[in-house]
Design a protein around this motif. Sequence first.
Motif, PDB file in Angstrom:
ATOM      1  N   GLY A  11      62.147  22.555  -7.453  1.00 27.82           N
ATOM      2  CA  GLY A  11      61.057  23.525  -7.325  1.00 27.82           C
ATOM      3  C   GLY A  11      59.858  23.188  -8.183  1.00 27.82           C
ATOM      4  N   VAL A  12      59.564  21.884  -8.321  1.00 30.30           N
ATOM      5  CA  VAL A  12      58.412  21.431  -9.100  1.00 30.30           C
ATOM      6  C   VAL A  12      57.567  20.498  -8.239  1.00 30.30           C
ATOM      7  CG1 VAL A  12      59.608  21.630 -11.319  1.00 30.30           C
ATOM      8  CG2 VAL A  12      59.660  19.458 -10.101  1.00 30.30           C
ATOM      9  N   ILE A  51      55.467  17.063  -7.234  1.00 30.99           N
ATOM     10  CA  ILE A  51      55.670  15.618  -7.395  1.00 30.99           C
ATOM     11  C   ILE A  51      54.868  15.123  -8.591  1.00 30.99           C
ATOM     12  CG2 ILE A  51      55.213  13.363  -6.327  1.00 30.99           C
ATOM     13  CD1 ILE A  51      55.983  14.718  -3.626  1.00 30.99           C
ATOM     14  N   ASP A  52      53.675  15.668  -8.779  1.00 25.12           N
ATOM     15  CA  ASP A  52      52.861  15.286  -9.946  1.00 25.12           C
ATOM     16  C   ASP A  52      53.594  15.581 -11.247  1.00 25.12           C
ATOM     17  OD1 ASP A  52      50.689  14.214  -8.631  1.00 25.12           O
ATOM     18  OD2 ASP A  52      49.591  16.105  -8.562  1.00 25.12           O
ATOM     19  N   PHE A  53      54.312  16.686 -11.287  1.00 29.16           N
ATOM     20  CA  PHE A  53      55.084  17.009 -12.486  1.00 29.16           C
ATOM     21  C   PHE A  53      56.211  15.986 -12.682  1.00 29.16           C
ATOM     22  CE2 PHE A  53      58.739  19.018 -14.547  1.00 29.16           C
ATOM     23  CZ  PHE A  53      58.171  19.320 -15.781  1.00 29.16           C
ATOM     24  N   LEU A  54      56.929  15.675 -11.599  1.00 27.69           N
ATOM     25  CA  LEU A  54      58.015  14.688 -11.699  1.00 27.69           C
ATOM     26  C   LEU A  54      57.516  13.345 -12.209  1.00 27.69           C
ATOM     27  CD1 LEU A  54      60.185  15.232  -8.497  1.00 27.69           C
ATOM     28  CD2 LEU A  54      60.801  15.736 -10.858  1.00 27.69           C
ATOM     29  N   LEU A  55      56.326  12.971 -11.771  1.00 32.96           N
ATOM     30  CA  LEU A  55      55.774  11.669 -12.154  1.00 32.96           C
ATOM     31  C   LEU A  55      55.063  11.695 -13.503  1.00 32.96           C
ATOM     32  CD1 LEU A  55      54.441  10.474  -8.688  1.00 32.96           C
ATOM     33  CD2 LEU A  55      56.500   9.699  -9.896  1.00 32.96           C
ATOM     34  N   GLY A  56      55.007  12.869 -14.126  1.00 32.33           N
ATOM     35  CA  GLY A  56      54.392  12.965 -15.445  1.00 32.33           C
ATOM     36  C   GLY A  56      52.893  13.111 -15.421  1.00 32.33           C
ATOM     37  N   ARG A  57      52.321  13.367 -14.257  1.00 32.28           N
ATOM     38  CA  ARG A  57      50.861  13.535 -14.153  1.00 32.28           C
ATOM     39  C   ARG A  57      50.416  14.914 -14.598  1.00 32.28           C
ATOM     40  NH1 ARG A  57      50.670  11.330  -8.093  1.00 32.28           N
ATOM     41  NH2 ARG A  57      51.248   9.157  -8.519  1.00 32.28           N
ATOM     42  N   LYS A  58      51.313  15.888 -14.531  1.00 36.06           N
ATOM     43  CA  LYS A  58      51.025  17.253 -14.971  1.00 36.06           C
ATOM     44  C   LYS A  58      52.151  17.699 -15.880  1.00 36.06           C
ATOM     45  CE  LYS A  58      48.095  18.693 -11.263  1.00 36.06           C
ATOM     46  NZ  LYS A  58      47.722  19.739 -10.361  1.00 36.06           N
ATOM     47  N   ASN A  85      53.259  20.920 -16.555  1.00 33.47           N
ATOM     48  CA  ASN A  85      54.138  21.990 -16.087  1.00 33.47           C
ATOM     49  C   ASN A  85      53.571  22.588 -14.822  1.00 33.47           C
ATOM     50  OD1 ASN A  85      56.012  23.955 -15.755  1.00 33.47           O
ATOM     51  ND2 ASN A  85      55.387  25.175 -17.504  1.00 33.47           N
ATOM     52  N   GLU A  86      54.150  22.226 -13.726  1.00 32.38           N
ATOM     53  CA  GLU A  86      53.668  22.829 -12.498  1.00 32.38           C
ATOM     54  C   GLU A  86      54.810  23.107 -11.551  1.00 32.38           C
ATOM     55  OE1 GLU A  86      50.927  21.868  -8.695  1.00 32.38           O
ATOM     56  OE2 GLU A  86      50.151  21.330 -10.633  1.00 32.38           O
ATOM     57  N   GLY A 128      59.279   7.448  -2.048  1.00 34.50           N
ATOM     58  CA  GLY A 128      58.524   8.662  -1.723  1.00 34.50           C
ATOM     59  C   GLY A 128      59.418   9.758  -1.195  1.00 34.50           C
ATOM     60  N   GLN A 129      60.390   9.388  -0.364  1.00 39.04           N
ATOM     61  CA  GLN A 129      61.331  10.361   0.198  1.00 39.04           C
ATOM     62  C   GLN A 129      62.152  11.032  -0.895  1.00 39.04           C
ATOM     63  OE1 GLN A 129      61.486  11.509   3.308  1.00 39.04           O
ATOM     64  NE2 GLN A 129      63.062  12.932   2.657  1.00 39.04           N
ATOM     65  N   ARG A 130      62.632  10.243  -1.845  1.00 41.00           N
ATOM     66  CA  ARG A 130      63.419  10.806  -2.942  1.00 41.00           C
ATOM     67  C   ARG A 130      62.559  11.715  -3.819  1.00 41.00           C
ATOM     68  NH1 ARG A 130      68.149   7.383  -3.253  1.00 41.00           N
ATOM     69  NH2 ARG A 130      69.075   7.965  -1.258  1.00 41.00           N
ATOM     70  N   LEU A 131      61.302  11.349  -4.023  1.00 39.38           N
ATOM     71  CA  LEU A 131      60.394  12.206  -4.794  1.00 39.38           C
ATOM     72  C   LEU A 131      60.269  13.576  -4.134  1.00 39.38           C
ATOM     73  CD1 LEU A 131      57.467   9.874  -5.878  1.00 39.38           C
ATOM     74  CD2 LEU A 131      58.970  11.180  -7.379  1.00 39.38           C
ATOM     75  N   ILE A 132      60.091  13.562  -2.822  1.00 34.78           N
ATOM     76  CA  ILE A 132      59.956  14.821  -2.073  1.00 34.78           C
ATOM     77  C   ILE A 132      61.232  15.642  -2.195  1.00 34.78           C
ATOM     78  CG2 ILE A 132      59.745  15.810   0.252  1.00 34.78           C
ATOM     79  CD1 ILE A 132      57.883  13.361   0.881  1.00 34.78           C
TER      80      ILE A 132
END
Length: 173
Positions: free
Chosen positions: A53-54, A56-63, A65-66, A42-46
């Motif tokens: 500048g994106v 976390i949902d974008f990083l995880l593929g849930r969105k 482009n955000e 979780g820390q690395r995601l943050i």
Amino acid sequence: MNFYQRIQELAKKKGVSFKQIEKELNYPTNTLYNYKSKDPSGQRLIELSKYFGVSIDFLLGRKDNELVGLGKFIDELNRRYDDVISLSFMNSDFFGFCIVIEEIALNSLRIALGTNMTSEIISEYSSTGFKRQEYLSNFKEQIDDKTLKALEIPHLKETILEQEKQIASKYFV
């Protein structure tokens, strides 16, 4: 697209290598490469979310482009620049051009901050007009030359994006 592919794509867009990112974020060597087969903490995601500048949902593929925060502001400012500047440039003198830039930046800031936009921020941001005139002064002669188009002035767009980013960065934590 999985997490590893997202950070690979973001690094490429930003023009940095995994090694550079790991150095900047004080990660051990191959940390990012290891995300090919395991999930980040979780820390690395943050940290990576803030770095790129994106969301976390974008990083995880849930969105798809955000952008968030300052990244969203710059993206919005960049998106609006070509349309608005090319239309307003020829009808403006230097000071009019500075006002147009302020309006574009302020509208981009409104979109990026959303409900966090306050009248105090609007007032404070609008009062930075002298900074805008200062950083645009190198372009004054070209801006006042009615035979040029804004898109033809070398480094004008890059300068505006970089300077407005610096002015607005205090509103994003």
